[in-house]
Design an enzyme around this catalytic site. Structure first.
Site, PDB file in Angstrom:
ATOM      1  N   SER A  68       2.600  88.143 -10.636  1.00 26.80           N
ATOM      2  CA  SER A  68       3.867  88.715  -9.762  1.00 26.80           C
ATOM      3  C   SER A  68       3.488  88.564  -8.375  1.00 26.80           C
ATOM      4  CB  SER A  68       4.078  90.245 -10.311  1.00 26.80           C
ATOM      5  OG  SER A  68       4.639  90.964  -9.196  1.00 26.80           O
ATOM      6  N   SER A  69       4.391  88.445  -7.656  1.00 28.62           N
ATOM      7  CA  SER A  69       4.416  88.514  -6.114  1.00 28.62           C
ATOM      8  C   SER A  69       3.599  89.724  -5.703  1.00 28.62           C
ATOM      9  CB  SER A  69       5.487  88.159  -5.439  1.00 28.62           C
ATOM     10  OG  SER A  69       6.461  89.216  -5.925  1.00 28.62           O
ATOM     11  N   CYS A  70       3.415  90.860  -6.223  1.00 22.19           N
ATOM     12  CA  CYS A  70       2.817  92.121  -5.714  1.00 22.19           C
ATOM     13  C   CYS A  70       1.232  91.994  -5.849  1.00 22.19           C
ATOM     14  CB  CYS A  70       3.188  93.194  -6.606  1.00 22.19           C
ATOM     15  SG  CYS A  70       2.578  93.107  -8.062  1.00 22.19           S
ATOM     16  N   TYR A 118      -0.900  97.773 -11.220  1.00 22.67           N
ATOM     17  CA  TYR A 118      -0.382  96.664 -11.840  1.00 22.67           C
ATOM     18  C   TYR A 118      -0.776  95.474 -11.097  1.00 22.67           C
ATOM     19  CZ  TYR A 118       3.757  93.668 -12.642  1.00 22.67           C
ATOM     20  OH  TYR A 118       4.480  92.584 -13.235  1.00 22.67           O
ATOM     21  N   LYS A 166      -3.054  92.059 -12.718  1.00 24.68           N
ATOM     22  CA  LYS A 166      -2.483  90.821 -12.273  1.00 24.68           C
ATOM     23  C   LYS A 166      -3.504  89.828 -11.830  1.00 24.68           C
ATOM     24  CE  LYS A 166       1.511  91.211 -14.636  1.00 24.68           C
ATOM     25  NZ  LYS A 166       1.663  90.320 -15.755  1.00 24.68           N
ATOM     26  N   HIS A 221      13.683  97.601 -12.416  1.00 31.36           N
ATOM     27  CA  HIS A 221      13.668  97.251 -11.184  1.00 31.36           C
ATOM     28  C   HIS A 221      14.991  97.371 -10.495  1.00 31.36           C
ATOM     29  CE1 HIS A 221      10.390  94.484 -12.696  1.00 31.36           C
ATOM     30  NE2 HIS A 221       9.778  95.030 -11.712  1.00 31.36           N
TER      31      HIS A 221
HETATM   32  N1  LIG Z   1      10.594  91.297 -14.292  1.00 34.21           N
HETATM   33  C1  LIG Z   1      10.263  90.650 -13.125  1.00 34.21           C
HETATM   34  O1  LIG Z   1      10.915  91.099 -12.138  1.00 34.21           O
HETATM   35  C2  LIG Z   1       8.942  90.180 -12.856  1.00 34.21           C
HETATM   36  C3  LIG Z   1       8.209  90.069 -13.964  1.00 34.21           C
HETATM   37  N2  LIG Z   1       6.902  89.158 -13.853  1.00 34.21           N
HETATM   38  C4  LIG Z   1       5.890  88.917 -14.972  1.00 34.21           C
HETATM   39  O2  LIG Z   1       6.683  88.305 -16.115  1.00 34.21           O
HETATM   40  C5  LIG Z   1       6.177  88.685 -17.543  1.00 34.21           C
HETATM   41  C6  LIG Z   1       7.479  89.313 -18.303  1.00 34.21           C
HETATM   42  O3  LIG Z   1       7.908  90.259 -17.356  1.00 34.21           O
HETATM   43  P1  LIG Z   1       9.593  90.776 -18.194  1.00 34.21           P
HETATM   44  O4  LIG Z   1      10.192  89.884 -19.165  1.00 34.21           O
HETATM   45  O5  LIG Z   1      10.289  91.192 -16.822  1.00 34.21           O
HETATM   46  O6  LIG Z   1       8.866  92.195 -18.761  1.00 34.21           O
HETATM   47  P2  LIG Z   1       9.942  92.850 -20.225  1.00 34.21           P
HETATM   48  O7  LIG Z   1       9.488  94.159 -20.043  1.00 34.21           O
HETATM   49  O8  LIG Z   1      11.227  92.500 -20.282  1.00 34.21           O
HETATM   50  O9  LIG Z   1       9.292  92.189 -21.437  1.00 34.21           O
HETATM   51  C7  LIG Z   1       7.574  92.370 -21.724  1.00 34.21           C
HETATM   52  C8  LIG Z   1       7.663  92.104 -23.065  1.00 34.21           C
HETATM   53  O10 LIG Z   1       6.256  92.405 -23.436  1.00 34.21           O
HETATM   54  C9  LIG Z   1       6.151  92.975 -24.646  1.00 34.21           C
HETATM   55  N3  LIG Z   1       5.054  93.853 -24.775  1.00 34.21           N
HETATM   56  C10 LIG Z   1       4.601  94.853 -23.983  1.00 34.21           C
HETATM   57  N4  LIG Z   1       3.314  95.489 -24.409  1.00 34.21           N
HETATM   58  C11 LIG Z   1       3.258  94.841 -25.567  1.00 34.21           C
HETATM   59  C12 LIG Z   1       2.147  94.933 -26.598  1.00 34.21           C
HETATM   60  N5  LIG Z   1       1.284  95.773 -26.314  1.00 34.21           N
HETATM   61  N6  LIG Z   1       2.108  93.946 -27.643  1.00 34.21           N
HETATM   62  C13 LIG Z   1       3.092  93.161 -27.836  1.00 34.21           C
HETATM   63  N7  LIG Z   1       4.146  93.141 -26.665  1.00 34.21           N
HETATM   64  C14 LIG Z   1       4.175  93.758 -25.988  1.00 34.21           C
HETATM   65  C15 LIG Z   1       7.445  93.992 -24.664  1.00 34.21           C
HETATM   66  O11 LIG Z   1       7.929  94.522 -25.769  1.00 34.21           O
HETATM   67  P3  LIG Z   1       8.415  96.070 -26.178  1.00 34.21           P
HETATM   68  O12 LIG Z   1       9.395  96.101 -25.060  1.00 34.21           O
HETATM   69  O13 LIG Z   1       8.809  96.178 -27.479  1.00 34.21           O
HETATM   70  O14 LIG Z   1       7.249  96.961 -25.624  1.00 34.21           O
HETATM   71  C16 LIG Z   1       8.515  93.099 -23.939  1.00 34.21           C
HETATM   72  O15 LIG Z   1       9.207  92.383 -25.223  1.00 34.21           O
HETATM   73  C17 LIG Z   1       5.100  89.718 -17.146  1.00 34.21           C
HETATM   74  O16 LIG Z   1       3.777  89.437 -17.006  1.00 34.21           O
HETATM   75  C18 LIG Z   1       5.634  90.420 -15.833  1.00 34.21           C
HETATM   76  O17 LIG Z   1       4.451  91.018 -15.028  1.00 34.21           O
HETATM   77  C19 LIG Z   1       6.455  88.748 -12.696  1.00 34.21           C
HETATM   78  C20 LIG Z   1       7.003  89.078 -11.590  1.00 34.21           C
HETATM   79  C21 LIG Z   1       8.527  89.723 -11.390  1.00 34.21           C
HETATM   80  C1  LIG Z   2       8.640  92.580  -9.236  1.00 33.58           C
HETATM   81  C2  LIG Z   2       7.778  93.709  -8.470  1.00 33.58           C
HETATM   82  O1  LIG Z   2       8.784  94.830  -8.598  1.00 33.58           O
HETATM   83  C3  LIG Z   2       8.222  95.965  -8.237  1.00 33.58           C
HETATM   84  O2  LIG Z   2       8.183  96.237  -6.555  1.00 33.58           O
HETATM   85  P1  LIG Z   2       9.428  96.301  -5.959  1.00 33.58           P
HETATM   86  O3  LIG Z   2       9.865  94.949  -5.524  1.00 33.58           O
HETATM   87  O4  LIG Z   2       9.223  97.342  -4.778  1.00 33.58           O
HETATM   88  O5  LIG Z   2      10.600  96.782  -7.091  1.00 33.58           O
HETATM   89  P2  LIG Z   2      11.787  97.492  -7.133  1.00 33.58           P
HETATM   90  O6  LIG Z   2      12.892  96.395  -7.673  1.00 33.58           O
HETATM   91  O7  LIG Z   2      11.636  98.614  -8.034  1.00 33.58           O
HETATM   92  O8  LIG Z   2      12.429  97.991  -5.985  1.00 33.58           O
HETATM   93  C4  LIG Z   2      12.736  97.181  -4.719  1.00 33.58           C
HETATM   94  C5  LIG Z   2      13.458  97.917  -3.694  1.00 33.58           C
HETATM   95  O9  LIG Z   2      14.496  98.568  -4.113  1.00 33.58           O
HETATM   96  C6  LIG Z   2      14.655  99.879  -3.642  1.00 33.58           C
HETATM   97  N1  LIG Z   2      15.572 100.454  -4.846  1.00 33.58           N
HETATM   98  C7  LIG Z   2      16.927 100.994  -4.473  1.00 33.58           C
HETATM   99  N2  LIG Z   2      17.529 101.480  -5.261  1.00 33.58           N
HETATM  100  C8  LIG Z   2      16.779 101.356  -6.537  1.00 33.58           C
HETATM  101  C9  LIG Z   2      16.831 101.673  -7.642  1.00 33.58           C
HETATM  102  O10 LIG Z   2      17.859 102.404  -8.118  1.00 33.58           O
HETATM  103  N3  LIG Z   2      15.896 101.430  -8.570  1.00 33.58           N
HETATM  104  C10 LIG Z   2      14.863 100.585  -8.276  1.00 33.58           C
HETATM  105  N4  LIG Z   2      13.767 100.477  -9.057  1.00 33.58           N
HETATM  106  N5  LIG Z   2      14.638 100.303  -6.716  1.00 33.58           N
HETATM  107  C11 LIG Z   2      15.617 100.725  -6.125  1.00 33.58           C
HETATM  108  C12 LIG Z   2      13.180 100.300  -4.001  1.00 33.58           C
HETATM  109  O11 LIG Z   2      13.169 101.544  -3.406  1.00 33.58           O
HETATM  110  C13 LIG Z   2      12.490  99.318  -3.201  1.00 33.58           C
HETATM  111  O12 LIG Z   2      12.637  99.247  -1.938  1.00 33.58           O
HETATM  112  C14 LIG Z   2       6.611  96.271  -8.324  1.00 33.58           C
HETATM  113  O13 LIG Z   2       6.426  97.545  -8.989  1.00 33.58           O
HETATM  114  C15 LIG Z   2       6.394  95.175  -9.556  1.00 33.58           C
HETATM  115  O14 LIG Z   2       7.059  95.606 -10.773  1.00 33.58           O
HETATM  116  C16 LIG Z   2       6.588  94.113  -9.343  1.00 33.58           C
HETATM  117  O15 LIG Z   2       5.807  93.094  -9.308  1.00 33.58           O
END
Ligand SMILES: NC(=O)C1=CN([C@@H]2O[C@H](COP(=O)(O)OP(=O)(O)OC[C@H]3O[C@@H](n4cnc5c(N)ncnc54)[C@H](OP(=O)(O)O)[C@@H]3O)[C@@H](O)[C@H]2O)C=CC1
Ligand SMILES: C[C@H]1O[C@H](OP(=O)(O)OP(=O)(O)OC[C@H]2O[C@@H](n3cnc4c(=O)[nH]c(N)nc43)[C@H](O)[C@@H]2O)[C@@H](O)[C@@H](O)C1=O
Length: 315
Positions: free
Chosen positions: A113-115, A142, A146, A185
């Site tokens: 992830s970009s974090c 997190y 990563k 998010h």
């Molecule tokens: N969403 C985003 O903005 C970003 C995501 N990523 C990365 O992309 C990848 C996918 O993320 P995303 O699709 O958003 O996440 P989701 O939460 O949508 O999906 C994650 C999946 O992993 C499964 N999972 C979690 N724990 C377990 C476990 N112990 N055993 C088996 N399966 C498990 C979950 O199943 P269940 O829900 O049933 O627990 C779910 O289906 C991650 O590595 C994340 O860090 C990177 C940058 C940004």
């Molecule tokens: C993908 C990346 O995502 C996460 O980082 P983040 O970018 O900070 O995540 P975010 O989407 O939750 O927030 C973005 C911004 O948005 C604002 N904000 C406003 N209103 C709401 C609101 O209602 N919900 C949330 N969640 N944020 C809000 C919030 O305050 C912040 O300024 C990592 O923890 C980690 O998971 C990771 O890798």
């Protein structure tokens, strides 16, 4: 001869296939003609359990692995459950990467992830900014997990000459996202809040923080396309940034989501909530240099996501 693209009958494990990213990768691979996808839900295979993971790999012998299973959440979830974010992610990635290696998987792609980058990294952030400064506090647990995943892929490549690669996506969104009111998010959280306010004729919607942080968003279908591209075209030690190259402020994002949803009321800013990192625009020129660019604009992606939300999520 039997590269990822040429052998469409290879056994490919997509770990986390029910999630935002995993489901988009399954769709992309299925549309591209791959016929042998190995899919297990969390309840069928708990990836934090080493014995279960090892048994799965030794029984099913996948040829390729895309690791999209993780403990994932927005700023509030990351800040509230630090122990879960570090421990679950370390366990999942350690179990999957190690069993994939010992069971002779040809190639694995790990998603970070970009974090992972320092809070005040020079922008746009290049891959080599990793480990050059302190992390953003709201998601450092997190991020540490990563970073360990990237380093594990590098270590296995160096010691065993094994094809383990890592992709670093920016903030993602799209169908199958998590729309939980607190733990999601920003983009799905706002879409849900604006929708519920529209339906309930509310006058205002609360948005967290100051609105000034900048974020880069990528539609998950673009991400899935990039992941399949990297599986075929990239083999190297360094991780690869996967971004859209376009950033918006949270205020601009809120206005855009409001417009797409059709909410007519006001925005109210809750300054008691954290802003998180001020800016994290990635430099994705390495990926562009390999021949991949994104296609979906933020507006089009939001329209597509809201359409999906109305069909599958709304009450
Ligand atoms: N969403 C985003 O903005 C970003 C995501 N990523 C990365 O992309 C990848 C996918 O993320 P995303 O699709 O958003 O996440 P989701 O939460 O949508 O999906 C994650 C999946 O992993 C499964 N999972 C979690 N724990 C377990 C476990 N112990 N055993 C088996 N399966 C498990 C979950 O199943 P269940 O829900 O049933 O627990 C779910 O289906 C991650 O590595 C994340 O860090 C990177 C940058 C940004
Ligand atoms: C993908 C990346 O995502 C996460 O980082 P983040 O970018 O900070 O995540 P975010 O989407 O939750 O927030 C973005 C911004 O948005 C604002 N904000 C406003 N209103 C709401 C609101 O209602 N919900 C949330 N969640 N944020 C809000 C919030 O305050 C912040 O300024 C990592 O923890 C980690 O998971 C990771 O890798």
């Amino acid at each position: 001869m039997d590269s990822f693209f040429s052998d469409k009958s290879s056994k490919i494990l997509i770990a986390g296939h029910k999630g935002l990213v995993g489901s988009a990768i399954v769709k992309k691979l299925s549309e591209s003609g791959y016929t042998n996808l190995l899919l297990r839900t969390h309840s069928e295979l708990d990836l934090t359990r080493q014995a279960q993971v090892e048994k799965f790999f030794s029984t099913h012998k996948p040829n390729y692995v895309i690791l999209a299973a993780a403990k994932v959440g927005g700023i509030h979830a990351n800040n509230t459950y630090p122990a879960e974010f570090i421990s679950i992610n370390l366990q999942i990635q350690t179990n999957v990467i190690h069993s994939a290696y010992t069971n002779e998987v040809k190639k694995i792609l790990f998603l970070g992830s970009s974090c992972i980058y320092p809070k005040y990294a020079p922008q746009p952030i290049k891959e080599d900014a990793l480990l050059t400064g302190p992390l953003e506090q709201t998601n450092e647990w997190y991020a540490i997990a990563k970073i360990a995943g990237i380093k594990m892929c590098q270590a296995y490549r160096l010691q065993y000459n094994w094809d383990a690669i890592s992709g670093m996506p920016t903030n993602l969104y799209g169908p199958n996202d998590n729309f939980h009111p607190e733990n999601s998010h920003v983009l799905p959280a706002l879409m849900r809040r604006f929708h519920e306010a529209k339906v309930g004729n509310a006058k205002e919607v609360v948005v967290w923080g100051s609105g000034s942080p900048l974020r880069e968003f990528l539609h998950v279908d673009d991400l899935a396309d990039a992941v399949v591209f990297l599986m075929d075209k990239y083999s190297g030690l360094e991780h690869v940034n996967i971004g859209s190259g376009k950033e918006v402020s949270i205020k601009e994002l809120a206005e855009l989501v409001k417009e797409v949803v059709g909410f007519q009321g006001e925005l109210v800013w809750d300054s008691s909530k954290p802003d998180g990192t001020p800016r994290k625009l990635m430099d994705s020129s390495k990926l562009a240099g390999l021949g991949w660019v994104p296609k979906i604009s933020l507006r089009d992606g939001l329209v597509d996501t809201y359409k999906w939300y109305l069909e599958y999520v709304k009450q």
